[in-house]
Design an enzyme around this catalytic site. Sequence first.
Site, PDB file in Angstrom:
ATOM      1  N   CYS A 105       0.704  -1.298  -0.052  1.00 44.23           N
ATOM      2  CA  CYS A 105      -0.142   0.069  -0.021  1.00 44.23           C
ATOM      3  C   CYS A 105       0.785   1.348   0.006  1.00 44.23           C
ATOM      4  CB  CYS A 105      -1.160   0.016   1.208  1.00 44.23           C
ATOM      5  SG  CYS A 105      -2.528   1.236   1.141  1.00 44.23           S
ATOM      6  N   HIS A 111      -3.672  -5.813   0.999  1.00 38.90           N
ATOM      7  CA  HIS A 111      -2.926  -6.000   2.218  1.00 38.90           C
ATOM      8  C   HIS A 111      -3.069  -7.419   2.622  1.00 38.90           C
ATOM      9  CE1 HIS A 111      -2.340  -2.104   3.825  1.00 38.90           C
ATOM     10  NE2 HIS A 111      -3.420  -1.590   3.065  1.00 38.90           N
ATOM     11  N   GLU A 155      -1.368  -8.898   4.675  1.00 40.47           N
ATOM     12  CA  GLU A 155      -1.157  -9.111   5.966  1.00 40.47           C
ATOM     13  C   GLU A 155      -2.223  -8.975   6.600  1.00 40.47           C
ATOM     14  OE1 GLU A 155      -0.587  -6.723   4.539  1.00 40.47           O
ATOM     15  OE2 GLU A 155      -1.001  -4.655   5.776  1.00 40.47           O
TER      16      GLU A 155
END
Lengths: 81, 191
Positions: B56, B165, B167
Amino acid sequence: MKARVHISYKTGVLDPQGKAIGLTLANLGFEGIGEVRQGKLIELELAEGDAEAARKSVEDMCEKLLANTVIENYAIELADD
Amino acid sequence: MVWHGDSEMAPTDLIVLPGGFSYGDYLRSGAMSARSPVMREVIARAGRGVAILGICNGFQVLTEAGLLPGALLPNAGLKFVCRDVRIRVENSQTPFTSAYEQGQVLRIPVAHHDGQYFAQPDTLAALREGDQIAFRYDNDNPNGSLDDIAGIFNDRKTVLGLMPHPERAADGMHGGTDGQGLLQSLVAALS
Protein backbone atom coordinates in the site's frame (compact mmCIF):
# COMPACT_ATOMS: atom_id res chain seq x y z
CA MET A 1 14.45 35.83 -5.82
CA LYS A 2 11.20 33.90 -6.06
CA ALA A 3 10.44 30.81 -8.06
CA ARG A 4 7.09 29.44 -9.09
CA VAL A 5 6.98 25.82 -10.14
CA HIS A 6 3.99 24.71 -12.18
CA ILE A 7 3.42 20.96 -12.09
CA SER A 8 1.00 19.22 -14.40
CA TYR A 9 0.18 15.66 -15.38
CA LYS A 10 1.76 14.38 -18.56
CA THR A 11 -0.42 13.56 -21.54
CA GLY A 12 -1.95 10.12 -21.15
CA VAL A 13 -2.12 10.25 -17.37
CA LEU A 14 -5.70 10.00 -16.17
CA ASP A 15 -6.61 13.02 -14.03
CA PRO A 16 -9.90 12.16 -12.30
CA GLN A 17 -9.91 15.45 -10.35
CA GLY A 18 -9.71 17.44 -13.58
CA LYS A 19 -12.51 15.31 -14.97
CA ALA A 20 -14.72 15.97 -11.93
CA ILE A 21 -14.06 19.72 -12.22
CA GLY A 22 -15.05 19.62 -15.90
CA LEU A 23 -18.29 17.79 -15.10
CA THR A 24 -19.20 20.26 -12.36
CA LEU A 25 -18.51 23.23 -14.64
CA ALA A 26 -20.83 21.68 -17.21
CA ASN A 27 -23.45 21.18 -14.49
CA LEU A 28 -23.16 24.91 -13.72
CA GLY A 29 -24.06 25.66 -17.32
CA PHE A 30 -20.59 26.45 -18.71
CA GLU A 31 -20.50 25.25 -22.27
CA GLY A 32 -17.77 24.23 -24.68
CA ILE A 33 -15.29 22.97 -22.12
CA GLY A 34 -12.91 20.28 -23.37
CA GLU A 35 -10.54 18.36 -21.18
CA VAL A 36 -9.79 19.88 -17.74
CA ARG A 37 -6.47 19.13 -16.04
CA GLN A 38 -5.64 20.05 -12.47
CA GLY A 39 -2.05 20.83 -11.56
CA LYS A 40 -0.03 22.22 -8.66
CA LEU A 41 1.73 25.50 -8.06
CA ILE A 42 4.66 25.60 -5.65
CA GLU A 43 6.16 28.97 -4.70
CA LEU A 44 9.68 29.12 -3.33
CA GLU A 45 11.73 31.96 -1.86
CA LEU A 46 15.38 31.65 -2.75
CA ALA A 47 18.45 33.33 -1.27
CA GLU A 48 20.20 32.93 -4.63
CA GLY A 49 20.38 36.20 -6.59
CA ASP A 50 21.67 34.85 -9.89
CA ALA A 51 18.83 33.75 -12.17
CA GLU A 52 20.75 31.03 -13.97
CA ALA A 53 22.00 29.47 -10.74
CA ALA A 54 18.51 29.74 -9.23
CA ARG A 55 16.94 27.99 -12.21
CA LYS A 56 19.50 25.21 -12.05
CA SER A 57 18.87 24.71 -8.37
CA VAL A 58 15.06 24.63 -8.77
CA GLU A 59 15.40 22.18 -11.65
CA ASP A 60 17.39 19.94 -9.34
CA MET A 61 14.62 20.26 -6.70
CA CYS A 62 12.01 19.31 -9.31
CA GLU A 63 13.94 16.24 -10.40
CA LYS A 64 14.62 15.12 -6.83
CA LEU A 65 11.31 15.88 -5.10
CA LEU A 66 8.87 18.46 -6.42
CA ALA A 67 7.77 16.53 -9.51
CA ASN A 68 7.53 12.84 -10.29
CA THR A 69 8.71 12.86 -13.88
CA VAL A 70 7.11 9.47 -14.56
CA ILE A 71 3.72 11.19 -14.47
CA GLU A 72 4.36 14.94 -14.25
CA ASN A 73 5.87 17.81 -16.22
CA TYR A 74 7.18 20.92 -14.54
CA ALA A 75 7.76 24.50 -15.63
CA ILE A 76 9.81 27.02 -13.67
CA GLU A 77 9.13 30.73 -13.56
CA LEU A 78 11.55 33.09 -11.80
CA ALA A 79 10.77 36.58 -10.53
CA ASP A 80 12.63 39.22 -8.55
CA ASP A 81 11.10 39.96 -5.16
CA MET B 1 11.07 -1.49 13.63
CA VAL B 2 13.33 1.18 12.21
CA TRP B 3 12.81 4.92 12.64
CA HIS B 4 12.51 6.92 9.41
CA GLY B 5 15.21 9.32 10.61
CA ASP B 6 17.73 6.55 11.22
CA SER B 7 20.50 6.05 8.73
CA GLU B 8 21.57 2.61 9.89
CA MET B 9 19.80 -0.73 10.15
CA ALA B 10 20.75 -4.08 11.67
CA PRO B 11 21.37 -6.84 9.10
CA THR B 12 18.09 -8.38 8.01
CA ASP B 13 16.80 -10.86 5.41
CA LEU B 14 13.68 -8.88 4.61
CA ILE B 15 12.66 -5.23 4.71
CA VAL B 16 8.94 -4.48 4.84
CA LEU B 17 7.52 -1.02 4.13
CA PRO B 18 4.03 -1.19 5.59
CA GLY B 19 0.89 0.68 4.66
CA GLY B 20 -0.33 3.90 6.24
CA PHE B 21 -0.41 7.53 5.19
CA SER B 22 3.10 8.84 5.74
CA TYR B 23 3.34 12.64 5.88
CA GLY B 24 -0.39 12.89 5.16
CA ASP B 25 0.30 12.05 1.49
CA TYR B 26 1.57 15.62 1.04
CA LEU B 27 2.86 16.51 -2.43
CA ARG B 28 2.34 12.90 -3.66
CA SER B 29 1.68 9.67 -1.79
CA GLY B 30 5.00 8.35 -0.51
CA ALA B 31 6.98 11.29 -1.89
CA MET B 32 8.36 12.50 1.44
CA SER B 33 8.99 9.06 2.93
CA ALA B 34 10.89 7.99 -0.16
CA ARG B 35 13.42 10.75 0.64
CA SER B 36 13.71 10.04 4.38
CA PRO B 37 17.20 9.20 5.71
CA VAL B 38 16.48 5.51 6.27
CA MET B 39 15.53 5.06 2.60
CA ARG B 40 19.14 5.65 1.54
CA GLU B 41 20.01 2.45 3.40
CA VAL B 42 16.96 0.64 1.99
CA ILE B 43 18.04 1.62 -1.54
CA ALA B 44 21.61 0.46 -0.83
CA ARG B 45 20.35 -2.93 0.40
CA ALA B 46 18.00 -3.27 -2.55
CA GLY B 47 21.10 -2.90 -4.69
CA ARG B 48 22.64 -5.83 -2.81
CA GLY B 49 19.56 -7.97 -3.45
CA VAL B 50 17.97 -7.89 0.02
CA ALA B 51 14.27 -8.82 -0.27
CA ILE B 52 11.98 -5.79 0.05
CA LEU B 53 8.19 -5.86 0.36
CA GLY B 54 6.11 -2.68 0.10
CA ILE B 55 2.42 -2.81 0.91
CA CYS B 56 0.00 0.00 0.00
CA ASN B 57 1.77 3.20 1.11
CA GLY B 58 4.94 1.08 1.12
CA PHE B 59 4.36 0.36 -2.60
CA GLN B 60 3.91 4.09 -3.24
CA VAL B 61 7.18 4.78 -1.38
CA LEU B 62 9.03 2.15 -3.46
CA THR B 63 7.90 3.72 -6.74
CA GLU B 64 8.76 7.22 -5.49
CA ALA B 65 12.19 5.95 -4.42
CA GLY B 66 12.78 4.50 -7.89
CA LEU B 67 13.01 0.91 -6.60
CA LEU B 68 9.96 -0.04 -8.67
CA PRO B 69 8.92 1.47 -12.03
CA GLY B 70 5.77 3.51 -12.64
CA ALA B 71 3.67 5.53 -10.22
CA LEU B 72 0.47 5.40 -8.17
CA LEU B 73 -2.17 8.01 -8.92
CA PRO B 74 -5.44 8.92 -7.18
CA ASN B 75 -8.12 6.27 -7.74
CA ALA B 76 -10.00 6.78 -11.00
CA GLY B 77 -13.27 6.95 -9.04
CA LEU B 78 -11.78 9.58 -6.69
CA LYS B 79 -13.05 7.65 -3.67
CA PHE B 80 -11.18 5.92 -0.91
CA VAL B 81 -11.78 2.22 -1.54
CA CYS B 82 -11.88 -0.15 1.43
CA ARG B 83 -13.10 -3.65 0.62
CA ASP B 84 -11.99 -7.15 -0.36
CA VAL B 85 -10.87 -7.53 -3.96
CA ARG B 86 -10.02 -10.56 -6.08
CA ILE B 87 -6.46 -10.64 -7.32
CA ARG B 88 -4.77 -13.19 -9.57
CA VAL B 89 -1.25 -14.50 -9.06
CA GLU B 90 0.55 -13.72 -12.33
CA ASN B 91 3.99 -15.05 -11.44
CA SER B 92 4.33 -17.78 -8.83
CA GLN B 93 8.02 -18.40 -9.60
CA THR B 94 9.40 -15.87 -7.10
CA PRO B 95 10.46 -15.83 -3.44
CA PHE B 96 7.31 -13.81 -2.67
CA THR B 97 4.75 -16.02 -4.41
CA SER B 98 6.07 -19.62 -4.53
CA ALA B 99 3.39 -20.90 -2.13
CA TYR B 100 0.69 -19.94 -4.64
CA GLU B 101 -0.35 -21.63 -7.86
CA GLN B 102 0.13 -19.72 -11.10
CA GLY B 103 -3.20 -18.04 -11.88
CA GLN B 104 -4.61 -18.65 -8.40
CA VAL B 105 -7.24 -16.10 -7.42
CA LEU B 106 -7.01 -14.64 -3.92
CA ARG B 107 -9.39 -12.55 -1.86
CA ILE B 108 -7.41 -9.78 -0.16
CA PRO B 109 -8.55 -6.42 1.23
CA VAL B 110 -7.53 -3.03 -0.19
CA ALA B 111 -7.76 0.29 1.65
CA HIS B 112 -6.42 3.20 -0.36
CA HIS B 113 -7.13 6.47 -2.13
CA ASP B 114 -4.12 6.52 -4.45
CA GLY B 115 -3.90 3.05 -5.91
CA GLN B 116 -4.20 3.66 -9.64
CA TYR B 117 -1.07 2.11 -11.09
CA PHE B 118 0.35 3.99 -14.06
CA ALA B 119 3.40 3.48 -16.23
CA GLN B 120 4.52 4.82 -19.59
CA PRO B 121 3.96 2.37 -22.51
CA ASP B 122 7.63 1.30 -22.72
CA THR B 123 7.71 0.60 -18.97
CA LEU B 124 4.51 -1.44 -19.17
CA ALA B 125 5.94 -3.44 -22.07
CA ALA B 126 9.09 -4.15 -20.06
CA LEU B 127 7.02 -5.26 -17.05
CA ARG B 128 5.08 -7.73 -19.20
CA GLU B 129 8.18 -8.93 -21.00
CA GLY B 130 10.10 -9.51 -17.77
CA ASP B 131 7.27 -11.31 -15.92
CA GLN B 132 7.34 -8.45 -13.44
CA ILE B 133 3.59 -8.24 -12.96
CA ALA B 134 3.00 -10.04 -9.67
CA PHE B 135 -0.76 -9.66 -9.25
CA ARG B 136 -3.63 -8.39 -11.37
CA TYR B 137 -7.12 -7.49 -10.20
CA ASP B 138 -9.33 -10.35 -11.38
CA ASN B 139 -12.26 -8.55 -13.07
CA ASP B 140 -12.35 -6.46 -9.92
CA ASN B 141 -10.23 -3.35 -10.59
CA PRO B 142 -11.07 -0.96 -7.73
CA ASN B 143 -8.97 2.02 -8.79
CA GLY B 144 -8.51 2.19 -12.56
CA SER B 145 -5.03 0.67 -12.51
CA LEU B 146 -3.42 0.27 -15.90
CA ASP B 147 -3.67 -3.31 -17.18
CA ASP B 148 -5.43 -4.25 -13.90
CA ILE B 149 -2.05 -4.21 -12.14
CA ALA B 150 -2.26 -4.75 -8.38
CA GLY B 151 1.42 -5.46 -7.69
CA ILE B 152 4.78 -5.57 -9.46
CA PHE B 153 8.32 -6.89 -8.99
CA ASN B 154 11.60 -5.24 -9.88
CA ASP B 155 13.47 -6.95 -12.71
CA ARG B 156 15.39 -9.22 -10.31
CA LYS B 157 12.23 -10.23 -8.37
CA THR B 158 13.85 -9.12 -5.13
CA VAL B 159 11.46 -6.19 -4.59
CA LEU B 160 7.66 -6.51 -4.54
CA GLY B 161 5.14 -3.71 -4.17
CA LEU B 162 1.38 -4.23 -4.05
CA MET B 163 -1.67 -2.19 -3.10
CA PRO B 164 -3.74 -4.99 -1.48
CA HIS B 165 -2.95 -5.97 2.13
CA PRO B 166 -1.99 -9.68 2.40
CA GLU B 167 -1.15 -9.17 6.08
CA ARG B 168 -4.82 -8.34 6.71
CA ALA B 169 -5.89 -11.72 5.32
CA ALA B 170 -3.45 -13.93 7.18
CA ASP B 171 -5.50 -15.33 10.04
CA GLY B 172 -8.98 -16.79 10.41
CA MET B 173 -9.78 -13.88 12.72
CA HIS B 174 -9.21 -11.50 9.77
CA GLY B 175 -12.03 -13.10 7.84
CA GLY B 176 -9.67 -14.64 5.29
CA THR B 177 -6.32 -16.38 5.01
CA ASP B 178 -5.43 -15.93 1.33
CA GLY B 179 -2.60 -13.56 2.26
CA GLN B 180 -0.77 -16.23 4.24
CA GLY B 181 0.83 -17.67 1.11
CA LEU B 182 2.89 -14.54 0.56
CA LEU B 183 4.31 -14.71 4.07
CA GLN B 184 4.85 -18.49 3.80
CA SER B 185 6.67 -18.01 0.49
CA LEU B 186 9.05 -15.53 2.12
CA VAL B 187 9.64 -17.79 5.12
CA ALA B 188 10.47 -20.68 2.78
CA ALA B 189 12.76 -18.55 0.62
CA LEU B 190 14.62 -16.81 3.42
CA SER B 191 15.05 -19.57 6.01
